[in-house]
Every structure is written in C-alpha cells, then in structure tokens.
Design an enzyme around this catalytic site. Structure first.
Site, short mmCIF file in Angstrom:
data_model
loop_
_atom_site.label_atom_id
_atom_site.label_comp_id
_atom_site.label_asym_id
_atom_site.label_seq_id
_atom_site.Cartn_x
_atom_site.Cartn_y
_atom_site.Cartn_z
N SER A 85 14.30 7.87 57.12
CA SER A 85 14.46 9.19 57.56
C SER A 85 13.81 9.99 58.34
CB SER A 85 12.88 8.98 56.60
OG SER A 85 12.59 8.77 55.49
N LYS A 101 14.29 15.31 51.57
CA LYS A 101 13.56 13.79 52.10
C LYS A 101 12.25 14.57 52.83
CE LYS A 101 10.82 10.37 53.17
NZ LYS A 101 10.00 9.32 51.53
N LYS A 115 5.39 11.90 61.82
CA LYS A 115 6.47 12.03 61.98
C LYS A 115 7.58 12.22 61.07
CE LYS A 115 10.05 8.61 60.27
NZ LYS A 115 10.69 8.52 58.84
P1 NAD Z 1 9.20 -0.16 60.24
O1 NAD Z 1 8.37 -0.09 61.38
O2 NAD Z 1 8.30 -1.14 59.02
O3 NAD Z 1 10.62 -1.29 60.32
C1 NAD Z 1 12.07 -0.31 61.40
C2 NAD Z 1 12.88 -2.13 61.63
O4 NAD Z 1 14.05 -0.99 62.19
C3 NAD Z 1 11.57 -2.83 62.33
O5 NAD Z 1 12.07 -4.22 62.20
C4 NAD Z 1 12.25 -2.50 64.36
O6 NAD Z 1 12.10 -4.14 64.56
C5 NAD Z 1 13.69 -2.23 63.82
N1 NAD Z 1 13.98 -1.58 64.51
C6 NAD Z 1 14.22 -0.69 65.43
N2 NAD Z 1 14.96 0.29 66.11
C7 NAD Z 1 15.81 -0.54 66.32
C8 NAD Z 1 16.97 -0.73 66.81
N3 NAD Z 1 17.71 0.02 67.90
N4 NAD Z 1 18.05 -1.79 66.35
C9 NAD Z 1 17.95 -2.86 65.50
N5 NAD Z 1 16.54 -2.66 65.02
C10 NAD Z 1 15.39 -1.97 65.57
O7 NAD Z 1 9.00 0.86 58.79
P2 NAD Z 1 10.16 1.00 57.73
O8 NAD Z 1 8.68 1.45 56.85
O9 NAD Z 1 10.73 0.27 57.17
O10 NAD Z 1 10.88 2.58 57.58
C11 NAD Z 1 12.15 2.64 57.90
C12 NAD Z 1 12.03 4.24 57.14
O11 NAD Z 1 12.44 3.85 55.84
C13 NAD Z 1 11.82 4.88 58.10
O12 NAD Z 1 12.08 6.31 58.47
C14 NAD Z 1 10.36 5.39 57.10
O13 NAD Z 1 9.99 6.56 57.18
C15 NAD Z 1 10.83 5.38 55.31
N6 NAD Z 1 10.38 4.96 54.12
C16 NAD Z 1 9.53 4.03 54.89
C17 NAD Z 1 8.83 3.78 53.44
C18 NAD Z 1 7.32 3.30 53.66
O14 NAD Z 1 6.61 2.81 52.46
N7 NAD Z 1 7.42 2.26 54.48
C19 NAD Z 1 8.98 3.91 51.89
C20 NAD Z 1 10.31 5.03 51.99
C21 NAD Z 1 10.30 6.46 53.26
#
Ligand code: NAD
Length: 297
Positions: free
Chosen positions: A95, A170, A238
């Site tokens: 997102s 979104k 965010k």
């Molecule tokens: P998270 O922080 O759990 O996971 C992000 C991952 O990205 C981490 O494992 C981190 O190590 C990795 N990362 C960061 N920079 C990196 C890079 N340069 N190279 C490789 N890996 C890298 O986040 P999440 O909860 O999985 O969310 C991901 C996206 O989905 C976000 O944009 C969030 O807003 C969206 N989202 C989350 C939810 C939720 O409930 N958690 C629901 C809908 C949408």
C-alpha cells in the site's frame, strides 16, 4: 510460470505460502533472514537480492511497507529493475502513494517491462486464507496475464483503472475505515457517559443503518480493551499521510481525515503506535476520563 516475491512480512509470508501451495515455482527475498528461511523450508528458492529474484522470474511481486521501501527494492542498487527480463511483470502489492506507483511504473516501462499496482485489504487472517480483496491498477492486457496468480491470494480481484488506481482505491478504503473507527469511538463513549452500556448499544444498533463490518470487527475489541494488532496505528498513519498528500495534489479536501490523523498521531506520541487502530477509542477515553469497558461483559 516463475514468480518472485520480495517482502516476507506479516502479509508477504502467508501470500508466498499460498502461491507455493498452488504449485507455483517461487523465488524469494527479504532483508529479514528468519522470514526467508521459514518460506524456503516449504520449497521456495532463495534469491541473493531483489535483482537476483527478478533475473529468475517472469512475474515479480513486492509486498513492502511504504513508497520509499518499494523505490529502494525496485529502483535501488541490486534492485528488481536491474534484473527484470524483457516483458517481465512487476506487481507491487504494497500500500503506497499512487503517485509513487506512477513514477516507478515509468522506470519499469522504460526497460520494456510492465507494472501493476495491486494493494490488498483484509489483513493477516485473509492473507492466510487466500481471501484478500485485491485492487489493481494498470493495463487490462497485463492484468489478464496475472489474474490467475492474484486469484490464489485473493477472493476479489478488481481492475480499478490505470497504474495508481489500485492504490487510490486502497486509500479510499483506509479513509473510510479510519473515519468509521473514530465515529464508533465517539458514539460508544457518548453512550457510556450518558449511562447506556456500550454492549447494549452494540446489540441494539448493529443490524440497523449504522451497522458495518468495522463495527462488527472493532466494537468487541474496544469493549474488551484489547488492542493487540491487527492493523497497527503506525501503518494506518502511513496510509492517511498518503491519502492527505494525494488529496492535496489532486485538490480533494479531507477535513475529517485530518482530524483522525491527529488522533492517531497523538496515540503514536503516547507510545501506542504498535497497537491496533481500534485504540483510537483511547483518545476519546482520555478526553472523557472514562472508558467504554462494559459494565456487563
Ligand atoms: P511488514 O512490516 O510485516 O513486512 C514488510 C517486510 O518487508 C519485512 O519483512 C521487511 O523485512 C521487508 N523489507 C523492507 N524493506 C525491504 C527491502 N528493501 N528489501 C527486501 N525486503 C524488505 O508489513 P506487512 O504488514 O506485511 O505490510 C506490507 C504492506 O501491506 C504494507 O504496505 C501494508 O500497509 C499493507 N497491508 C498490511 C495489512 C496488515 O494487516 N498487516 C493489511 C493490508 C495491507
């Protein structure tokens, strides 16, 4: 078809597991080695970096926190773009700001490759079930090529328009959820202060016009004082920051979103940034010196 996955966090990990279960060959990368090892055990190939993942894939999915992370992983050194083969497709499911999607897409297309933005709604439970709602932006012919892959992760997969339209949709979703949570908090506290138990209010109105998915999911958490995430306040901040920035860019005014943003910022400043977004009720509780905990739980 070979799929690459960059980003194995709360969402990317279960989405990867579902792709493996569906029989796709998967190449993975995350800066967190623990997450990489967990998915590798299930049969995924481990890439050395994002570039290596792209070199080995027809479709590359990114699932990262926000615009700067996606730009770093795609456009940065040893990033996806350096490794993309001609005609490869990048599907960014993070997102992020719609304008960032448009900017990244320009770089991807300048290399003879393609990109869709495809953020999701539904959170970790639906990522595990493979029943996310996926909102897609990009070319219809490219969408058709990856629709089957997206359907492994989501129950609803909708093309919303050109590149960036997935993230705009979104943001609309996140504005509606945030404002609903604030409305719910304000109303439950009004009831409690005026002497009506919040549980009674919930039961009396949940099937009327005010009832909603947000009400069903969040009222029990507020009444129990259970703010374990779920969806963290800092991630919602965010999204609202991206929504306000986009609104300002396009001339859409968002006074209610600004107000809820300030509530969430106050919570973050008070150490609650990692709590579930239903903790917005704490802001109202602090103002009223009262909680919405039920008298008859
Ligand atoms: P998270 O922080 O759990 O996971 C992000 C991952 O990205 C981490 O494992 C981190 O190590 C990795 N990362 C960061 N920079 C990196 C890079 N340069 N190279 C490789 N890996 C890298 O986040 P999440 O909860 O999985 O969310 C991901 C996206 O989905 C976000 O944009 C969030 O807003 C969206 N989202 C989350 C939810 C939720 O409930 N958690 C629901 C809908 C949408």
């Amino acid at each position: 078809m070979k799929i690459g996955m960059v980003g194995l966090g709360i969402m990317g990990k279960p989405m990867s597991k579902n792709l493996l279960k569906a029989g796709y060959d998967l190449v993975i990368y995350d800066i967190n080695q623990e997450a990489v090892q967990e998915v590798a055990k299930l049969g995924a190939l481990v890439g050395a970096n994002s570039k290596d993942v792209a070199q080995k894939s027809d479709v590359i999915i990114t699932m990262l926190p926000n615009s700067p992370h996606v730009k770093a992983a795609v456009l940065g050194e040893n990033g996806v773009l350096e490794g993309m083969r001609p005609d490869a497709i990048l599907v960014d499911m993070s997102s992020i700001a719609p304008l960032a999607s448009i900017e990244i897409c320009k770089s991807v297309e300048s290399k003879g490759c393609f990109m869709l933005d495809a953020p999701v709604s539904g959170g970790e439970p639906k990522a595990i079930e493979g029943t996310l709602s996926i909102m897609v932006g990009g070319r219809p012919d490219i969408f058709e090529k990856v629709k089957d892959i997206l359907s492994v992760m989501g129950k609803s997969v909708v093309l919303c328009g050109d590149i960036g339209a997935g993230n705009t949709t979104k943001l609309a979703n996140q504005v509606i959820v945030a404002l609903n949570i604030a409305a719910l908090s304000e109303a439950l506290l009004l009831g409690k202060k005026a002497g009506v138990d919040p549980n009674v209010i919930f039961e009396a109105i949940r099937s009327g016009l005010a009832g909603s998915t947000v009400m069903e999911a969040k009222t029990p958490l507020m009444i129990d004082g259970n703010f374990k995430p779920g969806f963290r306040i800092e991630l919602h901040i965010k999204d609202l920051a991206n929504a306000l920035e986009t609104g300002h860019e396009v001339g859409a005014h968002m006074p209610l979103t600004s107000q809820v943003m300030e509530m969430m910022q106050w919570l973050k400043s008070n150490g609650k940034g990692s709590e579930d977004h239903s903790a917005v009720v704490r802001y109202y509780e602090e103002l009223a010196n009262e909680t919405v905990r039920s008298d008859n739980p």
